[in-house]
Design a protein around this motif. Structure first.
Motif, PDB file in Angstrom:
ATOM      1  N   LEU A  32       0.833  -1.212   0.000  1.00 42.36           N
ATOM      2  CA  LEU A  32       0.000   0.000   0.000  1.00 42.36           C
ATOM      3  C   LEU A  32       0.869   1.264   0.000  1.00 42.36           C
ATOM      4  O   LEU A  32       0.502   2.268  -0.616  1.00 42.36           O
ATOM      5  CB  LEU A  32      -0.955  -0.009   1.203  1.00 42.36           C
ATOM      6  CG  LEU A  32      -1.981   1.118   1.245  1.00 42.36           C
ATOM      7  CD1 LEU A  32      -2.894   1.102   0.020  1.00 42.36           C
ATOM      8  CD2 LEU A  32      -2.821   1.040   2.522  1.00 42.36           C
ATOM      9  N   ASP A  33       2.023   1.212   0.675  1.00 42.54           N
ATOM     10  CA  ASP A  33       2.941   2.370   0.632  1.00 42.54           C
ATOM     11  C   ASP A  33       3.377   2.651  -0.803  1.00 42.54           C
ATOM     12  O   ASP A  33       3.468   3.811  -1.227  1.00 42.54           O
ATOM     13  CB  ASP A  33       4.194   2.088   1.471  1.00 42.54           C
ATOM     14  CG  ASP A  33       3.908   2.057   2.957  1.00 42.54           C
ATOM     15  OD1 ASP A  33       3.078   2.854   3.419  1.00 42.54           O
ATOM     16  OD2 ASP A  33       4.531   1.222   3.653  1.00 42.54           O
ATOM     17  N   ALA A  34       3.675   1.577  -1.529  1.00 37.79           N
ATOM     18  CA  ALA A  34       4.110   1.752  -2.921  1.00 37.79           C
ATOM     19  C   ALA A  34       2.987   2.362  -3.763  1.00 37.79           C
ATOM     20  O   ALA A  34       3.222   3.256  -4.589  1.00 37.79           O
ATOM     21  CB  ALA A  34       4.547   0.405  -3.500  1.00 37.79           C
ATOM     22  N   ILE A  35       1.766   1.884  -3.534  1.00 34.97           N
ATOM     23  CA  ILE A  35       0.617   2.440  -4.281  1.00 34.97           C
ATOM     24  C   ILE A  35       0.446   3.923  -3.938  1.00 34.97           C
ATOM     25  O   ILE A  35       0.206   4.762  -4.821  1.00 34.97           O
ATOM     26  CB  ILE A  35      -0.666   1.625  -3.956  1.00 34.97           C
ATOM     27  CG1 ILE A  35      -0.536   0.186  -4.477  1.00 34.97           C
ATOM     28  CG2 ILE A  35      -1.916   2.302  -4.528  1.00 34.97           C
ATOM     29  CD1 ILE A  35      -0.375   0.056  -5.977  1.00 34.97           C
ATOM     30  N   HIS A  36       0.579   4.250  -2.657  1.00 34.56           N
ATOM     31  CA  HIS A  36       0.457   5.665  -2.262  1.00 34.56           C
ATOM     32  C   HIS A  36       1.555   6.518  -2.896  1.00 34.56           C
ATOM     33  O   HIS A  36       1.315   7.664  -3.293  1.00 34.56           O
ATOM     34  CB  HIS A  36       0.519   5.774  -0.731  1.00 34.56           C
ATOM     35  CG  HIS A  36      -0.757   5.378  -0.069  1.00 34.56           C
ATOM     36  ND1 HIS A  36      -0.864   5.116   1.275  1.00 34.56           N
ATOM     37  CD2 HIS A  36      -1.996   5.169  -0.583  1.00 34.56           C
ATOM     38  CE1 HIS A  36      -2.101   4.791   1.566  1.00 34.56           C
ATOM     39  NE2 HIS A  36      -2.816   4.808   0.456  1.00 34.56           N
ATOM     40  N   GLN A  37       2.751   5.929  -2.978  1.00 28.13           N
ATOM     41  CA  GLN A  37       3.853   6.684  -3.601  1.00 28.13           C
ATOM     42  C   GLN A  37       3.568   6.920  -5.084  1.00 28.13           C
ATOM     43  O   GLN A  37       3.838   7.996  -5.627  1.00 28.13           O
ATOM     44  CB  GLN A  37       5.157   5.917  -3.419  1.00 28.13           C
ATOM     45  CG  GLN A  37       6.376   6.763  -3.664  1.00 28.13           C
ATOM     46  CD  GLN A  37       7.647   6.057  -3.213  1.00 28.13           C
ATOM     47  OE1 GLN A  37       7.707   5.557  -2.103  1.00 28.13           O
ATOM     48  NE2 GLN A  37       8.631   5.996  -4.066  1.00 28.13           N
ATOM     49  N   ILE A  38       3.007   5.913  -5.729  1.00 29.12           N
ATOM     50  CA  ILE A  38       2.644   6.068  -7.148  1.00 29.12           C
ATOM     51  C   ILE A  38       1.583   7.151  -7.294  1.00 29.12           C
ATOM     52  O   ILE A  38       1.666   8.016  -8.181  1.00 29.12           O
ATOM     53  CB  ILE A  38       2.144   4.718  -7.721  1.00 29.12           C
ATOM     54  CG1 ILE A  38       3.292   3.702  -7.768  1.00 29.12           C
ATOM     55  CG2 ILE A  38       1.530   4.908  -9.104  1.00 29.12           C
ATOM     56  CD1 ILE A  38       2.851   2.270  -7.999  1.00 29.12           C
ATOM     57  N   GLN A  39       0.596   7.129  -6.378  1.00 26.93           N
ATOM     58  CA  GLN A  39      -0.451   8.162  -6.430  1.00 26.93           C
ATOM     59  C   GLN A  39       0.162   9.558  -6.234  1.00 26.93           C
ATOM     60  O   GLN A  39      -0.207  10.519  -6.913  1.00 26.93           O
ATOM     61  CB  GLN A  39      -1.492   7.929  -5.330  1.00 26.93           C
ATOM     62  CG  GLN A  39      -2.465   6.804  -5.604  1.00 26.93           C
ATOM     63  CD  GLN A  39      -3.425   6.625  -4.433  1.00 26.93           C
ATOM     64  OE1 GLN A  39      -3.028   6.722  -3.270  1.00 26.93           O
ATOM     65  NE2 GLN A  39      -4.678   6.338  -4.740  1.00 26.93           N
ATOM     66  N   ALA A  40       1.092   9.660  -5.291  1.00 22.84           N
ATOM     67  CA  ALA A  40       1.655  10.971  -4.937  1.00 22.84           C
ATOM     68  C   ALA A  40       2.552  11.527  -6.031  1.00 22.84           C
ATOM     69  O   ALA A  40       2.592  12.749  -6.245  1.00 22.84           O
ATOM     70  CB  ALA A  40       2.429  10.853  -3.624  1.00 22.84           C
ATOM     71  N   GLU A  41       3.270  10.641  -6.715  1.00 24.93           N
ATOM     72  CA  GLU A  41       4.323  11.138  -7.603  1.00 24.93           C
ATOM     73  C   GLU A  41       4.062  10.929  -9.097  1.00 24.93           C
ATOM     74  O   GLU A  41       4.637  11.592  -9.931  1.00 24.93           O
ATOM     75  CB  GLU A  41       5.650  10.465  -7.227  1.00 24.93           C
ATOM     76  CG  GLU A  41       6.086  10.818  -5.807  1.00 24.93           C
ATOM     77  CD  GLU A  41       7.320  10.038  -5.362  1.00 24.93           C
ATOM     78  OE1 GLU A  41       7.809   9.199  -6.150  1.00 24.93           O
ATOM     79  OE2 GLU A  41       7.769  10.262  -4.227  1.00 24.93           O
ATOM     80  N   GLN A  42       3.224   9.937  -9.420  1.00 27.26           N
ATOM     81  CA  GLN A  42       3.117   9.599 -10.847  1.00 27.26           C
ATOM     82  C   GLN A  42       1.681   9.523 -11.376  1.00 27.26           C
ATOM     83  O   GLN A  42       1.450   9.822 -12.543  1.00 27.26           O
ATOM     84  CB  GLN A  42       3.782   8.227 -11.111  1.00 27.26           C
ATOM     85  CG  GLN A  42       5.243   8.179 -10.696  1.00 27.26           C
ATOM     86  CD  GLN A  42       5.815   6.791 -10.853  1.00 27.26           C
ATOM     87  OE1 GLN A  42       5.867   6.232 -11.945  1.00 27.26           O
ATOM     88  NE2 GLN A  42       6.239   6.207  -9.740  1.00 27.26           N
ATOM     89  N   PRO A  44      -1.888  10.546  -9.860  1.00 22.47           N
ATOM     90  CA  PRO A  44      -2.829  11.007  -8.818  1.00 22.47           C
ATOM     91  C   PRO A  44      -4.258  10.500  -9.018  1.00 22.47           C
ATOM     92  O   PRO A  44      -5.066  10.555  -8.088  1.00 22.47           O
ATOM     93  CB  PRO A  44      -2.757  12.536  -8.924  1.00 22.47           C
ATOM     94  CG  PRO A  44      -2.163  12.816 -10.266  1.00 22.47           C
ATOM     95  CD  PRO A  44      -1.289  11.654 -10.614  1.00 22.47           C
ATOM     96  N   ASP A  45      -4.552  10.003 -10.218  1.00 14.50           N
ATOM     97  CA  ASP A  45      -5.903   9.494 -10.474  1.00 14.50           C
ATOM     98  C   ASP A  45      -6.011   7.977 -10.251  1.00 14.50           C
ATOM     99  O   ASP A  45      -7.042   7.376 -10.531  1.00 14.50           O
ATOM    100  CB  ASP A  45      -6.332   9.831 -11.906  1.00 14.50           C
ATOM    101  CG  ASP A  45      -5.396   9.208 -12.943  1.00 14.50           C
ATOM    102  OD1 ASP A  45      -4.240   8.870 -12.584  1.00 14.50           O
ATOM    103  OD2 ASP A  45      -5.825   9.058 -14.106  1.00 14.50           O
TER     104      ASP A  45
END
Ligand code: SF4
Ligand code: F3S
Ligand code: FES
Length: 243
Positions: A32-42, A44-45
């Motif tokens: 889930l941290d990795a998914i959040h990082q993807i949302q934050a940086e690459q 957002p949708d």
């Protein structure tokens, strides 16, 4: 720190594809941290459902490298990150978007289960062993990973005729409650479809709460149905003395 490629499903119920994202992984991270990082940086949708990040809300179920799991409880150091890590939504339920699935079928099926019905005038005294027996079932966090992995639901789009392991656990928590006097055996045999379960135990293997779904809930319920409908003497005594 290392760099890991995640292949994440992007799409909706009409279809989609896996998209590659590169994540800088730190010690102790979960999926889930990795998914959040993807949302934050690459991206957002990118849609995903989560709430507690502690394995207690049951929201973040997904299939990581094909295995149904809670993303917040799946540490990256427990999976092979030398190859791309695939993250897909639960397959058994319709995709809303990306990793978020529509699990409302479970709440509709839940309506088939008659509610807790205490005996009139009950004094609410219970033996500890009776409390202990149903307590296991009450640990369920409704993540629906067991529903997702059960082949009876997974392979049938309509999902009629079988309520699935989660709802069998709930039925067991009521049927084995010492103060409950309702009879749910007819539901189990007919619209509950307990006969469709062929004890593969896949549900038990994925349960994050380690509930012994098959051994402690489903098999005892199957025995009660058999006693009721195929052993009239036992069925008579069960009705006479309660369960
Ligand atoms: Fe999740 Fe286990 Fe409950 Fe199934 S029984 S919904 S796997 S917590
Ligand atoms: Fe399905 Fe569990 Fe039975 S996976 S077949 S409900 S043992
Ligand atoms: Fe609550 Fe994973 S975020 S169980």
């Amino acid at each position: 720190m290392s760099t890991v490629t995640f292949k994440v499903f992007r799409g909706d119920r009409n279809g989609g594809e896996l998209k590659d994202y590169t994540v800088e992984v730190q010690e102790g991270m979960v999926v889930l941290d990795a998914i959040h990082q993807i949302q934050a940086e690459q991206a957002p949708d990118l849609a995903c459902r989560w709430n507690c990040k502690a394995g207690k809300c049951g929201s973040c179920g997904a299939e990581v490298n094909g295995k149904p799991t809670l993303m917040c409880m799946t540490r990256l150091d427990t999976i092979d990150t030398s190859k791309p890590v695939t993250v897909r939504p639960m397959k058994t339920f319709p995709v809303i978007r990306d990793l978020a699935t529509d699990v409302k079928w479970n709440y509709e099926a839940n309506k088939k289960i008659k509610p807790f019905t205490p005996a009139p005038g009950t004094d609410w005294i219970m033996f500890q062993e009776d409390v202990d027996r149903v307590q296991e079932f009450r640990k369920c966090i409704e993540c629906f990973l067991c529903q997702n992995v059960c082949h009876v639901l997974r392979e049938h789009d309509e999902k009629t005729g079988f309520i699935g392991p989660r709802l069998l656990v709930r039925t067991a928590s009521l049927e084995m409650h010492p103060l409950d006097v309702e009879n749910r055996l007819d539901m189990l045999k007919n619209e509950g479809g307990i006969g469709y379960c062929n004890i593969t135990k896949c549900c038990t293997e994925v349960c994050p709460e380690h509930i012994h779904i098959t051994d402690n809930a489903i098999i005892p319920l199957k025995e009660r149905v058999v006693d009721e409908y195929y052993d009239p003497v036992l069925g008579f005594f069960r009705r006479l003395f309660g369960s």
